[in-house]
Write a protein that holds these residues in place. Sequence first.
Motif, short mmCIF file in Angstrom:
data_model
loop_
_atom_site.label_atom_id
_atom_site.label_comp_id
_atom_site.label_asym_id
_atom_site.label_seq_id
_atom_site.Cartn_x
_atom_site.Cartn_y
_atom_site.Cartn_z
N VAL A 30 0.84 -1.20 0.00
CA VAL A 30 0.00 0.00 0.00
C VAL A 30 0.88 1.25 0.00
O VAL A 30 0.56 2.24 -0.69
CB VAL A 30 -0.94 -0.01 1.22
CG1 VAL A 30 -1.67 1.32 1.35
CG2 VAL A 30 -1.95 -1.15 1.09
N ALA A 31 1.99 1.22 0.74
CA ALA A 31 2.89 2.38 0.80
C ALA A 31 3.52 2.67 -0.56
O ALA A 31 3.66 3.83 -0.96
CB ALA A 31 3.98 2.14 1.85
N ILE A 32 3.90 1.62 -1.29
CA ILE A 32 4.51 1.82 -2.61
C ILE A 32 3.51 2.45 -3.57
O ILE A 32 3.81 3.43 -4.26
CB ILE A 32 5.03 0.48 -3.18
CG1 ILE A 32 6.24 0.01 -2.37
CG2 ILE A 32 5.42 0.64 -4.64
CD1 ILE A 32 6.70 -1.39 -2.73
N VAL A 33 2.30 1.91 -3.60
CA VAL A 33 1.28 2.43 -4.52
C VAL A 33 0.84 3.83 -4.09
O VAL A 33 0.78 4.76 -4.92
CB VAL A 33 0.07 1.48 -4.58
CG1 VAL A 33 -1.03 2.07 -5.47
CG2 VAL A 33 0.50 0.11 -5.11
N GLY A 34 0.57 4.00 -2.80
CA GLY A 34 0.13 5.31 -2.32
C GLY A 34 1.21 6.37 -2.43
O GLY A 34 0.95 7.51 -2.82
N GLY A 35 2.44 5.98 -2.10
CA GLY A 35 3.54 6.93 -2.21
C GLY A 35 3.79 7.37 -3.64
O GLY A 35 4.12 8.53 -3.90
N SER A 36 3.63 6.43 -4.58
CA SER A 36 3.81 6.77 -5.99
C SER A 36 2.82 7.83 -6.43
O SER A 36 3.15 8.73 -7.22
CB SER A 36 3.65 5.52 -6.86
OG SER A 36 4.56 4.52 -6.50
N ALA A 37 1.59 7.73 -5.94
CA ALA A 37 0.56 8.69 -6.33
C ALA A 37 0.88 10.10 -5.86
O ALA A 37 0.39 11.08 -6.43
CB ALA A 37 -0.79 8.24 -5.79
N LEU A 38 1.71 10.21 -4.83
CA LEU A 38 2.06 11.52 -4.28
C LEU A 38 3.22 12.19 -5.02
O LEU A 38 3.50 13.37 -4.78
CB LEU A 38 2.42 11.38 -2.79
CG LEU A 38 1.31 10.86 -1.88
CD1 LEU A 38 1.84 10.69 -0.45
CD2 LEU A 38 0.10 11.78 -1.91
N ILE A 39 3.88 11.46 -5.91
CA ILE A 39 5.01 12.03 -6.64
C ILE A 39 4.50 13.08 -7.61
O ILE A 39 3.54 12.85 -8.37
CB ILE A 39 5.78 10.93 -7.40
CG1 ILE A 39 6.39 9.94 -6.42
CG2 ILE A 39 6.87 11.54 -8.29
CD1 ILE A 39 7.03 8.73 -7.10
N SER A 40 5.12 14.25 -7.59
CA SER A 40 4.76 15.33 -8.50
C SER A 40 5.83 15.44 -9.59
O SER A 40 7.01 15.57 -9.29
CB SER A 40 4.64 16.65 -7.73
OG SER A 40 4.35 17.72 -8.61
N LEU A 41 5.41 15.37 -10.83
CA LEU A 41 6.33 15.43 -11.96
C LEU A 41 6.37 16.84 -12.52
O LEU A 41 5.34 17.39 -12.94
CB LEU A 41 5.91 14.44 -13.05
CG LEU A 41 5.89 12.96 -12.63
CD1 LEU A 41 5.40 12.09 -13.78
CD2 LEU A 41 7.27 12.51 -12.17
N ASP A 42 7.55 17.42 -12.55
CA ASP A 42 7.73 18.79 -13.01
C ASP A 42 7.71 18.83 -14.54
O ASP A 42 8.38 18.03 -15.20
CB ASP A 42 9.06 19.33 -12.49
CG ASP A 42 9.28 20.79 -12.84
OD1 ASP A 42 8.30 21.46 -13.22
OD2 ASP A 42 10.43 21.26 -12.75
N THR A 43 6.95 19.77 -15.09
CA THR A 43 6.88 19.91 -16.55
C THR A 43 7.34 21.29 -17.02
O THR A 43 7.31 21.58 -18.21
CB THR A 43 5.45 19.67 -17.06
OG1 THR A 43 4.57 20.63 -16.46
CG2 THR A 43 4.98 18.26 -16.71
N ALA A 44 7.75 22.15 -16.07
CA ALA A 44 8.15 23.50 -16.44
C ALA A 44 9.46 23.48 -17.23
O ALA A 44 10.37 22.69 -16.95
CB ALA A 44 8.31 24.36 -15.19
#
Length: 521
Positions: free
Chosen positions: A191-205
């Motif tokens: 659950v931590a791997i899946v949930g933690g992945s969802a919190l990653i913010s990918l920069d597009t600037a």
Amino acid sequence: MDRLRAFGRLLPRLVVAIGAGALLGLAFEPHDYPWLAVVAVPLFLATLDGVSVKAGILIGAGFGITYYSVLVPWLSVIGGDAAIALAILEGLFYAVFGAFASQALRHRLWMLWIPCLWVATEYATASVPFGGFPWGRLAWAFADSPVGKLASLVGIPGLSFAIALLGVLAYAVLRRRSKLGLRVVALVAGVAIVGGSALISLDTAGNGKTVTAAMVQGNVPGKGLEFLGRARTVTRNHLAATLELQERVKAGSQVKPDIVIWPENSTDIDPFRDPETKADIEQAVKAVGVPILVGAVLEGPGDNERQTTGVVWDPVTGPGQVYAKRHPVPFGEYIPFREQLLPYIKRLEMVGRQTAPGKVPGVLPINGVTYGDVICFEVAYDDVVSDVMKGGAQILVVQTNNATYGGTGQPEQQFAITRMRAIETGRTVLIASTSGISGVVRPDGTVEHKSGQFVPDVYVASVPARDAHTLATRLGGWPQWILTGLGIMGAVVALVSRRRRTDPDPGTPPAATPSREKIPA
């Protein structure tokens, strides 16, 4: 008779392993059920738990051959025998995995060794023979999943590790001999791997500079292999599409691009030696008034050789920088053991001259922006992408020609791989294909444009030039090397432990112990 009985006991496991291989193949495009990977891995492990090395080889082979049969049936366009041969070849890597994993599952650190062994197996398939075939990596299935964001931190090998680990954690929860404490830890970790992945913010600037790029898909005059005989028509299709683009620019309905990208094989006739082809390209370049990155097949450098290239063609100075494809496709663009095989396999004559690999990365500075050019299947190779990133690529370009495989699922698989590369590198990817799929993928892996197949398509996009590097590009190959090293260490530890082991594992059914279960030689 004993061997027959042993095989009979093994048969249910083999059937389940074959089913798991089929499920894993369905995780990828064009089926696109990525979470089947997390179902397939524990199923596969269940078939290996408690069996001998020989049984592990057979079970692993059944899994791997089925997996690749479902994953790459598109190779049957070349020939059914080619598809079968590739499935068997790649499946044998999983036979080796099965041998080692069957023993690693008995070790107390099995939850570490197994996903590392998986990465080591993928590394092997991506390396040998003939430069490898990195098409079956778990990571490629997860472009639309939050877990896919992990590629920006640990790269494609690290993402494959994470997905294999999720499968291992699922098996730890379901494994009959697992204690309650281990099951709870495994469930929380998953659950931590899946949930933690969802919190990653990918920069597009971007870095403040944008580029307006036009991807031209001129289309081809036929499907499958027959288009190869109509090279001049393909070039003129791209010329016509480019001239239409310029008409829209003149009319004010389309913003003028800074660069135009033609696909791989937009000319199969060497424009440096054929005046007519050169005139077509120069007409297009002068019409749009900006550089065109032309996908051209050039003759040489040696006798009976050719190179698949991207040529920067400037409206003022003419042809300039040339990138030659570094990973030509064996049996598609060149024939290994050519002299030995050609007399016996006449179909290989269709390959024509040998494609000589290029020597340098596709780092192309054009009007103040550095593009990283990779050609077709090269997008799946870590070293090609890593090298253009090291060279300062601010935007990635994929020139491709999938006309042979149109409608088979291969273009969709390659597009998914391209999306994962965008996430891993944090770069916009511009894709130009002769017949589809062309498009634009943003730095976070989302799709701005995706063309249809076997239709003309011209798309103009304003995209950011980016200098910032993801953690994955800064780490480079280290995650793969470390995880592969741990996988090899796990295999060694498992085999050493096997030699020292005198009693079967607690809870192992007598019929599944190494001393009882045998398979036919």
